[in-house]
Design an enzyme around this catalytic site. Sequence first.
Site, PDB file in Angstrom:
ATOM      1  N   HIS A 146      33.715  36.331  57.000  1.00 24.04           N
ATOM      2  CA  HIS A 146      35.163  36.542  56.932  1.00 24.04           C
ATOM      3  C   HIS A 146      35.887  35.202  56.741  1.00 24.04           C
ATOM      4  O   HIS A 146      36.860  35.102  55.998  1.00 24.04           O
ATOM      5  CB  HIS A 146      35.671  37.181  58.227  1.00 24.04           C
ATOM      6  CG  HIS A 146      35.101  38.532  58.528  1.00 24.04           C
ATOM      7  ND1 HIS A 146      34.271  38.771  59.593  1.00 24.04           N
ATOM      8  CD2 HIS A 146      35.246  39.733  57.894  1.00 24.04           C
ATOM      9  CE1 HIS A 146      33.929  40.046  59.625  1.00 24.04           C
ATOM     10  NE2 HIS A 146      34.509  40.660  58.599  1.00 24.04           N
ATOM     11  N   GLN A 173      31.231  39.265  48.241  1.00 30.03           N
ATOM     12  CA  GLN A 173      30.250  39.827  47.307  1.00 30.03           C
ATOM     13  C   GLN A 173      29.196  40.654  48.031  1.00 30.03           C
ATOM     14  O   GLN A 173      28.513  41.476  47.423  1.00 30.03           O
ATOM     15  CB  GLN A 173      29.572  38.705  46.519  1.00 30.03           C
ATOM     16  CG  GLN A 173      28.811  39.234  45.317  1.00 30.03           C
ATOM     17  CD  GLN A 173      27.678  38.327  44.898  1.00 30.03           C
ATOM     18  OE1 GLN A 173      27.918  37.184  44.509  1.00 30.03           O
ATOM     19  NE2 GLN A 173      26.452  38.815  44.986  1.00 30.03           N
ATOM     20  N   LEU A 181      34.881  39.208  63.845  1.00 29.34           N
ATOM     21  CA  LEU A 181      34.869  38.184  62.797  1.00 29.34           C
ATOM     22  C   LEU A 181      33.657  37.266  62.878  1.00 29.34           C
ATOM     23  O   LEU A 181      33.168  36.953  63.959  1.00 29.34           O
ATOM     24  CB  LEU A 181      36.162  37.355  62.892  1.00 29.34           C
ATOM     25  CG  LEU A 181      37.446  38.165  62.706  1.00 29.34           C
ATOM     26  CD1 LEU A 181      38.666  37.269  62.941  1.00 29.34           C
ATOM     27  CD2 LEU A 181      37.517  38.818  61.332  1.00 29.34           C
TER      28      LEU A 181
HETATM   29  P1  AMP Z   1      34.279  43.894  56.970  1.00 28.24           P
HETATM   30  O1  AMP Z   1      35.043  43.385  58.153  1.00 28.24           O
HETATM   31  O2  AMP Z   1      32.803  43.956  57.200  1.00 28.24           O
HETATM   32  O3  AMP Z   1      34.876  45.132  56.357  1.00 28.24           O
HETATM   33  O4  AMP Z   1      34.425  42.779  55.860  1.00 28.24           O
HETATM   34  C1  AMP Z   1      35.692  42.304  55.469  1.00 28.24           C
HETATM   35  C2  AMP Z   1      35.528  41.463  54.216  1.00 28.24           C
HETATM   36  O5  AMP Z   1      34.638  40.386  54.484  1.00 28.24           O
HETATM   37  C3  AMP Z   1      34.908  42.259  53.068  1.00 28.24           C
HETATM   38  O6  AMP Z   1      35.541  41.861  51.849  1.00 28.24           O
HETATM   39  C4  AMP Z   1      33.479  41.836  53.097  1.00 28.24           C
HETATM   40  O7  AMP Z   1      32.841  41.909  51.843  1.00 28.24           O
HETATM   41  C5  AMP Z   1      33.605  40.389  53.537  1.00 28.24           C
HETATM   42  N1  AMP Z   1      32.345  39.949  54.129  1.00 28.24           N
HETATM   43  C6  AMP Z   1      31.634  40.558  55.108  1.00 28.24           C
HETATM   44  N2  AMP Z   1      30.488  39.891  55.358  1.00 28.24           N
HETATM   45  C7  AMP Z   1      30.470  38.845  54.502  1.00 28.24           C
HETATM   46  C8  AMP Z   1      29.553  37.785  54.252  1.00 28.24           C
HETATM   47  N3  AMP Z   1      28.421  37.663  54.940  1.00 28.24           N
HETATM   48  N4  AMP Z   1      29.869  36.882  53.300  1.00 28.24           N
HETATM   49  C9  AMP Z   1      31.015  36.990  52.589  1.00 28.24           C
HETATM   50  N5  AMP Z   1      31.925  37.957  52.780  1.00 28.24           N
HETATM   51  C10 AMP Z   1      31.660  38.873  53.712  1.00 28.24           C
END
Ligand code: AMP
Length: 286
Positions: A42, A153, A38
């Site tokens: 997140h 996004q 995280l």
């Molecule tokens: P992940 O754990 O990378 O699969 O991401 C989980 C959620 O967090 C997904 O909806 C991603 O788009 C979101 N997320 C990941 N990195 C970012 C970020 N830098 N800013 C905003 N949301 C993010």
Amino acid sequence: MGANDMKIIRNIEALRAVVASSKKERKTIGFVPTMGFLHEGHMALVKAAKAENDIVVMSIFVNPTQFGPNEDFESYPRDEARDTSLAEQNGIDILFLPSVETMYPESLTATIHAQKRVSVLDGATREGHFDGVLTVLAKLFHLVQPDGAYFGQKDAQQVAVVQGFVADYFLPLKVRVIPTVREQDGLAKSSRNVYLTEQERADAPVIHMALRRARMEVKEKDKTRVLANIRAIVNQKKTHEKIVYLDMYQYPSFEPVEDWEKPIIIAICVQYSKARLIDNEIIGGA
Ligand code: AMP
């Protein structure tokens, strides 16, 4: 529930029970699906989910079905102890940490296949990726029964595919999209950033810088030029292996750009020695 009584749940029955009791108390559920490791990106999703719901469920599951055979499923960063304490500090009510066997006890009788919005970018370069994303989300949505599900996004194609899926199947939840959270130098926060070498980390902010410059140039409505300029700026740095893709589409359809007054996405993917980074800018629209 307060910050101190986060429930950690690993099995389906326990999750169903806690969801059922929340529903009985007429509490709204905000859901933040993640793959863990995280970071503040997140947590921006969590913050929005908390503001708009009575309880927040986060899942942490590195979903094997969304990784291709030559991708980083095995090496994807994982740290359950750190994630658990961050989740608790950020006021998550229910943290769902299933194993692969819990999520996929049997091979699937019926599969989910994404067929629109996926012929380009990650859909084209990561075969089966969005099928895997929708498959795990279908499972998680049925279990968690959220009122709202929160996505970043940064993964804009994922957002578009999920929104299409939710609309197609009349799933009773709102898809909420949260702007990309960045490091001070503009690099989009990502779990995969830990796999950048020091020099790669120093160079990687060029991705966002190039996209931001492009935002100005879009006014001239010259796609070839906009993309060539981004490519040139990114390639001034030498540490990346290659630009995996760089393109521009209408958003959220991912159809070719025809109407410059409607929302347009510029999306890029850059491969470093051990990390594949994506970023995008959406221009126009809300
Ligand atoms: P992940 O754990 O990378 O699969 O991401 C989980 C959620 O967090 C997904 O909806 C991603 O788009 C979101 N997320 C990941 N990195 C970012 C970020 N830098 N800013 C905003 N949301 C993010």
